[in-house]
Design a protein around this motif. Structure first.
Motif, PDB file in Angstrom:
ATOM      1  N   GLN A   1       6.236  16.682  -0.017  1.00 12.18           N
ATOM      2  CA  GLN A   1       6.077  16.779   1.371  1.00 12.18           C
ATOM      3  C   GLN A   1       5.252  15.151   1.838  1.00 12.18           C
ATOM      4  O   GLN A   1       4.257  14.869   1.282  1.00 12.18           O
ATOM      5  CB  GLN A   1       5.197  17.596   2.138  1.00 12.18           C
ATOM      6  N   ILE A   2       5.989  14.468   2.692  1.00 12.33           N
ATOM      7  CA  ILE A   2       5.345  13.237   3.199  1.00 12.33           C
ATOM      8  C   ILE A   2       5.289  13.341   4.840  1.00 12.33           C
ATOM      9  O   ILE A   2       6.498  13.742   5.442  1.00 12.33           O
ATOM     10  CB  ILE A   2       6.189  11.983   2.934  1.00 12.33           C
ATOM     11  N   PHE A   3       4.240  13.260   5.587  1.00 11.64           N
ATOM     12  CA  PHE A   3       4.098  13.400   6.932  1.00 11.64           C
ATOM     13  C   PHE A   3       3.930  11.965   7.392  1.00 11.64           C
ATOM     14  O   PHE A   3       3.066  11.234   6.760  1.00 11.64           O
ATOM     15  CB  PHE A   3       2.829  14.374   7.116  1.00 11.64           C
ATOM     16  N   ILE A   4       4.360  11.546   8.543  1.00  7.51           N
ATOM     17  CA  ILE A   4       4.330  10.273   9.012  1.00  7.51           C
ATOM     18  C   ILE A   4       4.428  10.508  10.572  1.00  7.51           C
ATOM     19  O   ILE A   4       4.919  11.503  10.941  1.00  7.51           O
ATOM     20  CB  ILE A   4       5.518   9.272   8.584  1.00  7.51           C
TER      21      ILE A   4
ATOM     22  N   LEU B   1      12.843   5.977   0.885  1.00 14.71           N
ATOM     23  CA  LEU B   1      12.169   6.449  -0.193  1.00 14.71           C
ATOM     24  C   LEU B   1      11.371   7.721   0.073  1.00 14.71           C
ATOM     25  O   LEU B   1      11.297   8.641  -0.556  1.00 14.71           O
ATOM     26  CB  LEU B   1      11.038   5.409  -0.398  1.00 14.71           C
ATOM     27  N   TYR B   2      10.847   7.753   1.644  1.00 14.29           N
ATOM     28  CA  TYR B   2      10.281   9.000   2.025  1.00 14.29           C
ATOM     29  C   TYR B   2      11.370  10.284   1.943  1.00 14.29           C
ATOM     30  O   TYR B   2      10.864  11.391   1.134  1.00 14.29           O
ATOM     31  CB  TYR B   2       9.846   8.987   3.400  1.00 14.29           C
ATOM     32  N   ALA B   3      12.257  10.071   2.449  1.00 15.45           N
ATOM     33  CA  ALA B   3      13.628  11.134   2.402  1.00 15.45           C
ATOM     34  C   ALA B   3      13.765  11.500   0.933  1.00 15.45           C
ATOM     35  O   ALA B   3      14.103  12.466   1.039  1.00 15.45           O
ATOM     36  CB  ALA B   3      14.724  10.838   3.233  1.00 15.45           C
TER      37      ALA B   3
ATOM     38  N   SER C   1       1.284  16.336  -1.284  1.00 15.37           N
ATOM     39  CA  SER C   1       1.658  15.554  -0.174  1.00 15.37           C
ATOM     40  C   SER C   1       1.122  14.310   0.224  1.00 15.37           C
ATOM     41  O   SER C   1      -0.046  13.841  -0.437  1.00 15.37           O
ATOM     42  CB  SER C   1       1.604  16.570   1.035  1.00 15.37           C
ATOM     43  N   LEU C   2       1.752  13.527   1.199  1.00 16.06           N
ATOM     44  CA  LEU C   2       1.163  12.179   1.510  1.00 16.06           C
ATOM     45  C   LEU C   2       1.241  12.066   2.937  1.00 16.06           C
ATOM     46  O   LEU C   2       2.103  12.547   3.594  1.00 16.06           O
ATOM     47  CB  LEU C   2       1.983  11.024   0.731  1.00 16.06           C
ATOM     48  N   VAL C   3       0.410  11.410   3.653  1.00 12.53           N
ATOM     49  CA  VAL C   3       0.248  11.006   5.010  1.00 12.53           C
ATOM     50  C   VAL C   3       0.043   9.737   5.170  1.00 12.53           C
ATOM     51  O   VAL C   3      -0.693   8.925   4.711  1.00 12.53           O
ATOM     52  CB  VAL C   3      -0.885  11.989   5.685  1.00 12.53           C
TER      53      VAL C   3
ATOM     54  N   LEU D   1       0.871  -1.246  -0.006  1.00  7.26           N
ATOM     55  CA  LEU D   1      -0.037   0.057   0.012  1.00  7.26           C
ATOM     56  C   LEU D   1       1.022   1.269  -0.033  1.00  7.26           C
ATOM     57  O   LEU D   1       0.499   2.258  -0.792  1.00  7.26           O
ATOM     58  CB  LEU D   1      -0.944   0.024   1.226  1.00  7.26           C
ATOM     59  N   ILE D   2       1.909   1.217   0.517  1.00  7.14           N
ATOM     60  CA  ILE D   2       2.839   2.551   0.895  1.00  7.14           C
ATOM     61  C   ILE D   2       3.457   2.778  -0.504  1.00  7.14           C
ATOM     62  O   ILE D   2       3.688   3.605  -1.050  1.00  7.14           O
ATOM     63  CB  ILE D   2       4.069   2.244   1.986  1.00  7.14           C
ATOM     64  N   LEU D   3       4.097   1.382  -1.171  1.00  5.63           N
ATOM     65  CA  LEU D   3       4.563   1.706  -2.518  1.00  5.63           C
ATOM     66  C   LEU D   3       3.493   2.211  -3.417  1.00  5.63           C
ATOM     67  O   LEU D   3       3.752   2.741  -4.211  1.00  5.63           O
ATOM     68  CB  LEU D   3       5.224   0.364  -2.746  1.00  5.63           C
ATOM     69  N   PHE D   4       2.435   1.734  -3.481  1.00  2.00           N
ATOM     70  CA  PHE D   4       1.205   2.062  -4.478  1.00  2.00           C
ATOM     71  C   PHE D   4       1.012   3.568  -4.000  1.00  2.00           C
ATOM     72  O   PHE D   4       1.083   4.525  -5.129  1.00  2.00           O
ATOM     73  CB  PHE D   4      -0.187   1.557  -4.185  1.00  2.00           C
ATOM     74  N   ASP D   5       0.952   4.127  -2.931  1.00  3.93           N
ATOM     75  CA  ASP D   5       0.644   5.462  -2.571  1.00  3.93           C
ATOM     76  C   ASP D   5       1.746   6.166  -2.941  1.00  3.93           C
ATOM     77  O   ASP D   5       1.839   7.570  -3.493  1.00  3.93           O
ATOM     78  CB  ASP D   5       0.670   5.835  -1.017  1.00  3.93           C
ATOM     79  N   LEU D   6       3.240   6.037  -2.837  1.00 10.92           N
ATOM     80  CA  LEU D   6       4.185   6.741  -3.361  1.00 10.92           C
ATOM     81  C   LEU D   6       4.062   6.759  -4.851  1.00 10.92           C
ATOM     82  O   LEU D   6       4.706   7.747  -5.349  1.00 10.92           O
ATOM     83  CB  LEU D   6       5.493   6.166  -2.943  1.00 10.92           C
ATOM     84  N   SER D   7       3.856   5.824  -5.640  1.00 12.68           N
ATOM     85  CA  SER D   7       3.679   5.924  -6.903  1.00 12.68           C
ATOM     86  C   SER D   7       2.870   6.764  -7.448  1.00 12.68           C
ATOM     87  O   SER D   7       2.933   7.442  -8.333  1.00 12.68           O
ATOM     88  CB  SER D   7       3.285   4.437  -7.496  1.00 12.68           C
TER      89      SER D   7
END
Length: 125
Positions: free
Chosen positions: A83-86, A76-78, A54-56, A39-45
């Protein structure tokens, strides 16, 4: 992106669109951690391929991922230009390099004595 996740043989997730639903599955691996990595890889794609700014990702999603995969996700986030918020905990369980990367990019850190709002929502009063 998938090649950077794992150094050994990687079984990538498969995304399928059906008439009234979709599925994101990894053959021969139905584990929660694998599903969340997919799911994270899908979101990043999607973040990379669209104009989304951005992404949370919240703690329940990240908490079930093993440390090795999580360290790759942090990289990958960095490396992302958007912007990516975690929300993340257990920083000390990662390698020194990953912990340093998290702390370098940290904007806000909350703990028991430092609430985002004036009062804790957990307090009964």
């Amino acid at each position: 992106m998938f090649n950077s996740m794992y150094t050994d043989k990687f079984n990538p997730p498969r995304f399928e669109i059906h008439e009234k639903a979709y599925s994101l599955k990894t053959d021969n691996d139905t584990g929660t951690g694998t599903a969340f990595v997919s799911l994270i890889l899908f979101d990043l794609s999607i973040l990379k391929l669209t104009k989304l700014p951005s992404l949370v990702h919240d703690l329940p999603l990240l908490k079930n991922i093993d440390n090795d995969a999580m360290e790759q996700i942090i990289k990958l986030y960095a490396s992302n230009e958007k912007q990516i918020f975690i929300a993340i905990d257990k920083i000390e369980s990662y390698s020194k390099a990953t912990s340093k990367l998290i702390l370098k990019n940290r904007v806000l850190q909350l703990n028991k004595g430092k609430n985002l709002f004036i009062e804790s929502w957990k307090d009964k009063n």
